[in-house]
Design an enzyme around this catalytic site. Structure first.
Site, PDB file in Angstrom:
ATOM      1  N   GLY A 148       0.814  -1.198   0.000  1.00 61.75           N
ATOM      2  CA  GLY A 148       0.000   0.000   0.000  1.00 61.75           C
ATOM      3  C   GLY A 148       0.853   1.255   0.000  1.00 61.75           C
ATOM      4  O   GLY A 148       2.073   1.216   0.180  1.00 61.75           O
ATOM      5  N   CYS A 149       0.192   2.396  -0.194  1.00 62.87           N
ATOM      6  CA  CYS A 149       0.916   3.664  -0.300  1.00 62.87           C
ATOM      7  C   CYS A 149       1.470   4.107   1.054  1.00 62.87           C
ATOM      8  O   CYS A 149       2.692   4.331   1.185  1.00 62.87           O
ATOM      9  CB  CYS A 149       0.014   4.725  -0.898  1.00 62.87           C
ATOM     10  SG  CYS A 149      -1.632   4.842  -0.150  1.00 62.87           S
ATOM     11  N   TYR A 150       0.619   4.218   2.059  1.00 59.11           N
ATOM     12  CA  TYR A 150       1.127   4.544   3.394  1.00 59.11           C
ATOM     13  C   TYR A 150       2.173   3.526   3.859  1.00 59.11           C
ATOM     14  O   TYR A 150       3.230   3.914   4.381  1.00 59.11           O
ATOM     15  CB  TYR A 150      -0.015   4.582   4.408  1.00 59.11           C
ATOM     16  CG  TYR A 150      -0.897   5.800   4.398  1.00 59.11           C
ATOM     17  CD1 TYR A 150      -0.365   7.088   4.528  1.00 59.11           C
ATOM     18  CD2 TYR A 150      -2.286   5.672   4.302  1.00 59.11           C
ATOM     19  CE1 TYR A 150      -1.194   8.206   4.539  1.00 59.11           C
ATOM     20  CE2 TYR A 150      -3.121   6.784   4.319  1.00 59.11           C
ATOM     21  CZ  TYR A 150      -2.569   8.041   4.436  1.00 59.11           C
ATOM     22  OH  TYR A 150      -3.389   9.139   4.459  1.00 59.11           O
ATOM     23  N   THR A 152       4.294   1.795   2.217  1.00 63.61           N
ATOM     24  CA  THR A 152       5.582   1.992   1.542  1.00 63.61           C
ATOM     25  C   THR A 152       6.359   3.128   2.190  1.00 63.61           C
ATOM     26  O   THR A 152       7.539   2.975   2.544  1.00 63.61           O
ATOM     27  CB  THR A 152       5.354   2.279   0.047  1.00 63.61           C
ATOM     28  OG1 THR A 152       4.763   1.126  -0.568  1.00 63.61           O
ATOM     29  CG2 THR A 152       6.664   2.602  -0.650  1.00 63.61           C
TER      30      THR A 152
END
Length: 342
Positions: A148-150, A152
């Site tokens: 996921g973005c967060y 990472t």
């Protein structure tokens, strides 16, 4: 050429995948699926792809995905797990940009995502696609769970401290902010322009779905349990994540040297000079995590600043990076863009 299919090509991560793959020298785009938009030329929906992508959207049944070398799922949670087994059985590699295979504890996943997992036996096989940690495993994978973005931004920020064993692991804190594209391409009140512009707010303070994913990674880095607090915020940006991370260090360590050494061979992690403060706009459109590390007022509190583009290193760019590794290509193939300024 690598024959590529994309399931779910109408969202922001889908079009970002198309933008990157359309100019990848080793990729042949074979199919982009959307049940709702089947028959529509992709470039009619996304004019930025005119002259680059000549395909039309098709239904998954008509797409011939089983003839691809790799299929990306840029779909809502719960879709990839319904189709992955058949693709793997056909010899197709799968990269899932949703959360279906990220969390190894299936019961924990089901608690957070409120659905029964369709193929829990494949969760163990799935490789978590954070290249800076799992590069060797990615090379041999059939199924990759794209982070996921967060997760990472937060994991790359904490990684050197936890690997080196210099941080107290009981009170790790991530205070993170995201642009509205992280919520996806859909009509919801909280991401309408009149609601999100000139506004800044926390959300999911009592528990965000990315918390167990991040905690899982931090505990692997630390080699044991961690105490972890995560508070996400919505900002009036389109793209970008800014994570401010807090940890207490238990040893006198040269933090700048620690981070520079850990990431010296990582093309997509940029450790900034001491005292720097990375900006989200510096990574806009780029597959880069930019990091700066600070020790506050000479205390034992370490503050790490970590920024990414949520659609690139936080999603589609990292997925292409994983594909490059998977097929033995140079890792930066089609990923050499610098951030867009202003």
């Amino acid at each position: 050429m690598i024959k590529v299919g994309i399931v779910g090509g109408t969202g922001y991560t889908g079009v970002e995948l198309l933008r990157l793959l359309a100019r990848h020298p080793e990729v042949e785009l074979k199919a982009i699926t959307s049940r709702k938009e089947a028959g529509m030329p992709v470039a009619d929906m996304f004019p930025n792809l005119r002259g680059r992508v000549g395909l039309a959207f098709s239904t998954p049944e008509e797409a011939g995905l089983e003839t691809c070398d790799v299929v990306f799922f840029a779909t809502p949670n719960g879709v990839a797990m319904q189709q992955t087994r058949a693709l793997l059985d056909a010899g197709v590699k799968v990269i899932d940009l949703a959360a279906d295979f990220r969390i190894k504890d299936v019961a924990e996943w089901q608690k957070w995502y409120k659905m029964e997992h369709a193929c829990p036996d494949l969760v163990d096989e799935a490789v978590y696609g954070l290249p800076e940690i799992n590069r060797d495993k990615i090379k041999a994978a059939r199924l990759i769970a794209n982070p996921g973005c967060y997760p990472t931004a937060v994991q790359l920020g904490f990684l050197p401290l936890l690997e080196a064993g210099v941080a107290e692991t009981g009170t790790l804190i991530a205070d993170a902010k995201s642009g509205v594209s992280g919520a996806g391409r859909k009509a919801e009140t909280h991401i309408l322009f009149a609601e999100a512009a000139d506004n800044f707010k926390a959300y999911a303070v009592g528990g965000h779905r990315h918390w167990p994913e991040i905690k899982q990674g931090l505990e692997i880095f630390a080699g044991g349990p961690v105490g972890f607090t995560f508070v996400p915020h919505l900002t009036p940006l389109i793209r970008g994540i800014h994570a401010t991370l807090y940890a207490r260090v238990s040893a006198d360590v040269d933090l700048q040297a620690l981070y520079e050494k850990r990431y010296t061979d990582e093309a997509f992690v940029d450790v900034m000079p001491a005292g720097a403060c990375p900006e989200t706009r510096s990574v806009r459109g780029a597959n880069v995590c930019r990091i700066a590390v600070h020790r506050q007022q000479g205390s034992d509190m370490v503050i790490v600043l970590s920024v990414i583009d949520n659609l690139v290193k936080g999603a589609a760019g990292q997925a292409v990076q994983n594909m490059n590794i998977l097929f033995g290509l140079a890792e930066d193939t089609a990923l050499s863009d610098v951030g867009m300024l202003p």
